[in-house]
Design a protein around this motif. Structure first.
Motif, PDB file in Angstrom:
ATOM      1  N   ILE A 158     -46.251 -69.196 -38.804  1.00 39.14           N
ATOM      2  CA  ILE A 158     -46.782 -70.316 -39.571  1.00 39.14           C
ATOM      3  C   ILE A 158     -47.370 -69.746 -40.856  1.00 39.14           C
ATOM      4  O   ILE A 158     -48.177 -68.812 -40.815  1.00 39.14           O
ATOM      5  CB  ILE A 158     -47.841 -71.092 -38.766  1.00 39.14           C
ATOM      6  N   THR A 159     -46.961 -70.291 -41.978  1.00 38.47           N
ATOM      7  CA  THR A 159     -47.289 -69.679 -43.265  1.00 38.47           C
ATOM      8  C   THR A 159     -48.468 -70.345 -43.970  1.00 38.47           C
ATOM      9  O   THR A 159     -48.699 -71.547 -43.845  1.00 38.47           O
ATOM     10  CB  THR A 159     -46.074 -69.732 -44.205  1.00 38.47           C
ATOM     11  N   ALA A 160     -49.198 -69.546 -44.724  1.00 39.58           N
ATOM     12  CA  ALA A 160     -50.253 -70.026 -45.620  1.00 39.58           C
ATOM     13  C   ALA A 160     -50.439 -68.953 -46.689  1.00 39.58           C
ATOM     14  O   ALA A 160     -49.913 -67.848 -46.569  1.00 39.58           O
ATOM     15  CB  ALA A 160     -51.555 -70.282 -44.871  1.00 39.58           C
ATOM     16  N   ILE A 218     -54.313 -71.907 -48.794  1.00 44.00           N
ATOM     17  CA  ILE A 218     -53.604 -73.113 -49.199  1.00 44.00           C
ATOM     18  C   ILE A 218     -52.223 -73.125 -48.541  1.00 44.00           C
ATOM     19  O   ILE A 218     -51.785 -72.128 -47.945  1.00 44.00           O
ATOM     20  CB  ILE A 218     -53.468 -73.217 -50.740  1.00 44.00           C
ATOM     21  N   ASP A 219     -51.561 -74.235 -48.674  1.00 52.04           N
ATOM     22  CA  ASP A 219     -50.253 -74.522 -48.094  1.00 52.04           C
ATOM     23  C   ASP A 219     -49.251 -73.378 -48.321  1.00 52.04           C
ATOM     24  O   ASP A 219     -49.086 -72.888 -49.435  1.00 52.04           O
ATOM     25  CB  ASP A 219     -49.728 -75.798 -48.749  1.00 52.04           C
ATOM     26  N   GLY A 220     -48.578 -72.962 -47.233  1.00 53.99           N
ATOM     27  CA  GLY A 220     -47.564 -71.922 -47.349  1.00 53.99           C
ATOM     28  C   GLY A 220     -46.378 -72.320 -48.200  1.00 53.99           C
ATOM     29  O   GLY A 220     -45.599 -71.457 -48.637  1.00 53.99           O
ATOM     30  N   GLY A 221     -46.241 -73.618 -48.477  1.00 53.33           N
ATOM     31  CA  GLY A 221     -45.128 -74.087 -49.291  1.00 53.33           C
ATOM     32  C   GLY A 221     -45.173 -73.588 -50.720  1.00 53.33           C
ATOM     33  O   GLY A 221     -44.164 -73.646 -51.426  1.00 53.33           O
ATOM     34  N   VAL A 222     -46.311 -73.039 -51.162  1.00 53.50           N
ATOM     35  CA  VAL A 222     -46.387 -72.530 -52.533  1.00 53.50           C
ATOM     36  C   VAL A 222     -45.545 -71.273 -52.711  1.00 53.50           C
ATOM     37  O   VAL A 222     -45.230 -70.887 -53.836  1.00 53.50           O
ATOM     38  CB  VAL A 222     -47.844 -72.248 -52.968  1.00 53.50           C
ATOM     39  N   PHE A 223     -45.182 -70.615 -51.592  1.00 53.83           N
ATOM     40  CA  PHE A 223     -44.340 -69.424 -51.734  1.00 53.83           C
ATOM     41  C   PHE A 223     -43.136 -69.411 -50.802  1.00 53.83           C
ATOM     42  O   PHE A 223     -42.160 -68.705 -51.061  1.00 53.83           O
ATOM     43  CB  PHE A 223     -45.163 -68.139 -51.524  1.00 53.83           C
ATOM     44  N   VAL A 224     -43.165 -70.194 -49.730  1.00 54.11           N
ATOM     45  CA  VAL A 224     -42.008 -70.180 -48.832  1.00 54.11           C
ATOM     46  C   VAL A 224     -41.916 -71.530 -48.111  1.00 54.11           C
ATOM     47  O   VAL A 224     -42.364 -71.670 -46.982  1.00 54.11           O
ATOM     48  CB  VAL A 224     -42.070 -68.997 -47.831  1.00 54.11           C
ATOM     49  N   ILE A 297     -38.848 -78.518 -58.005  1.00 54.95           N
ATOM     50  CA  ILE A 297     -37.801 -77.512 -58.152  1.00 54.95           C
ATOM     51  C   ILE A 297     -38.140 -76.245 -57.373  1.00 54.95           C
ATOM     52  O   ILE A 297     -37.259 -75.629 -56.745  1.00 54.95           O
ATOM     53  CB  ILE A 297     -37.576 -77.196 -59.646  1.00 54.95           C
ATOM     54  N   MET A 298     -39.417 -75.846 -57.389  1.00 56.96           N
ATOM     55  CA  MET A 298     -39.821 -74.649 -56.639  1.00 56.96           C
ATOM     56  C   MET A 298     -39.576 -74.831 -55.148  1.00 56.96           C
ATOM     57  O   MET A 298     -39.081 -73.924 -54.476  1.00 56.96           O
ATOM     58  CB  MET A 298     -41.293 -74.344 -56.903  1.00 56.96           C
TER      59      MET A 298
END
Length: 376
Positions: A158-160, A218-224, A297-298
């Motif tokens: 689980i990413t962050a 913060i949310d792992g979605g910022v990098f993966v 886009i990211m």
């Protein structure tokens, strides 16, 4: 009702053999981030569970029993926690079904993304987070209680992102079970809160490990946003025959330190949009106009890049092994691409998008369900 009907009318059930294998494959599920759009992968996973129950004649089967590792980012991280949360009476078995996970969103989506009149009045998205985290935290406590990361029924990723230390974090239950693992031991509800702390939507999460070390996340979605490649890397490093890693018994031994040929990897997106950005609209755009475009886009670009790499990896395999990577990317259809649109109509449209994908891809999903059973 619709999904049960699909089970009855579908006659496709291909039988696979374990020829030339003395181990069963590591079954991996990966779920992208996407806020309330998590309804879409949740609906697809619900179908897989219903199919498995029909084929095994076991109405108590849960999807958490049929994957050996689950990875998730943001909303996918919340689903991971729900699928792997242990049952109160048997901590080796999952508590929740795929339908329970789907209903978390359908019934509580408006609570997650909720603010009262005063909050709407005083919060302006440019200066404050858009939603208070109280409702989300209460819901996570309701479903996950004080369960610890080490108590999840299967390995997870689980990413962050730790913005204070400027490094990515990968929560996994295998590390937290090791001797001295208190540094990497967390309450699952806090992990779910961290992975879903999307900037501008929720305030960052400040959580402590059992060693009391603070983490600012913060949310792992910022990098993966698509964690499938993270799941692959995590699996490569695990000895799945170790009961500390993978509990329970299996028809055939699981491979230790598996490579791609030893894995069945199912990666699910949260809905793609075909909306295009026009050159004339952006040629002279400033930060405010570009910001939502860049975020969109990211997120999609990351998911596409991960899919590109995994496709290339599995293409190097031989025979049927190269068919064991699946990327399921549903269309949003008429549903809103916004991650926080919890209007009743949009919740239904997101659910419809998931069920439409199921209806249009029955053969693929049935094939996946067959393989999940085969390698159990």
């Amino acid at each position: 009702m619709v999904l049960h009907l699909l089970i009855r009318v579908s006659t496709f059930h291909q039988m696979f053999t374990m020829s030339n294998r003395n181990t069963s494959k590591i079954r991996i599920l990966s779920i992208d981030g996407g806020g309330i759009r998590g309804i879409i992968p949740a609906a697809i996973v619900e179908y897989l569970e219903i199919r498995i129950r029909a084929l095994t004649n076991n109405q108590q089967a849960k999807i958490g029993d049929y994957f050996d590792l689950i990875a998730g980012t943001s909303t996918g991280g919340i689903l991971t926690c729900i699928y792997l949360c242990p049952d109160e009476n048997d901590n080796t078995k999952p508590r929740y079904s795929a339908s329970d996970a789907l209903n978390l969103y359908l019934k509580n989506g408006n609570k997650i993304f909720y603010k009262n009149f005063w909050q709407q009045f005083k919060n302006f998205k440019l200066w404050n987070e858009n939603f208070p985290a109280d409702s989300l935290e209460q819901l996570l406590h309701q479903y996950l209680g004080n369960t610890l990361l080490s108590q999840l029924t299967k390995p997870c990723v689980i990413t962050a992102y730790n913005f204070y230390e400027r490094k990515a974090m990968f929560f996994n239950s295998a590390d937290s079970r090791k001797l001295g693992g208190e540094v990497k031991e967390f309450k699952v509800k806090n992990v779910a809160r961290a992975t879903s702390a999307a900037p501008t939507y929720f305030e960052p999460a400040m959580i402590n490990s059992l060693s009391e070390a603070p983490h600012y996340l913060i949310d792992g979605g910022v990098f993966v946003n698509n964690p499938a490649l993270c799941a692959y890397s995590e699996a490569r490093d695990l000895k799945f025959n170790d009961q500390q890693v993978l509990r329970g018994t299996y028809k055939n031994p699981k491979p230790d330190l598996p490579s791609a040929k030893d894995m069945l990897l199912v990666s699910i997106g949260t809905g793609s949009s075909r909306n295009r950005y026009e050159f004339d609209d952006l040629r002279n755009a400033g930060l405010i106009k570009w910001l939502p475009v860049i975020i969109d886009i990211m997120m999609s670009g990351n998911s596409e890049t991960v899919h590109y790499h995994l496709t290339k990896m599995w293409d190097t395999l031989e025979g049927d092994d190269k068919k064991d990577y699946y990327r399921l990317e549903p269309e949003l259809g008429m549903a809103s691409p916004d991650m926080d649109n919890v209007k009743k109509k949009n919740l239904k449209l997101l659910h419809d998008a998931g069920q439409t994908y199921v209806f249009n891809n029955l053969d693929t999903l049935n094939e996946i369900a067959d393989k999940l059973i085969l390698h159990s």
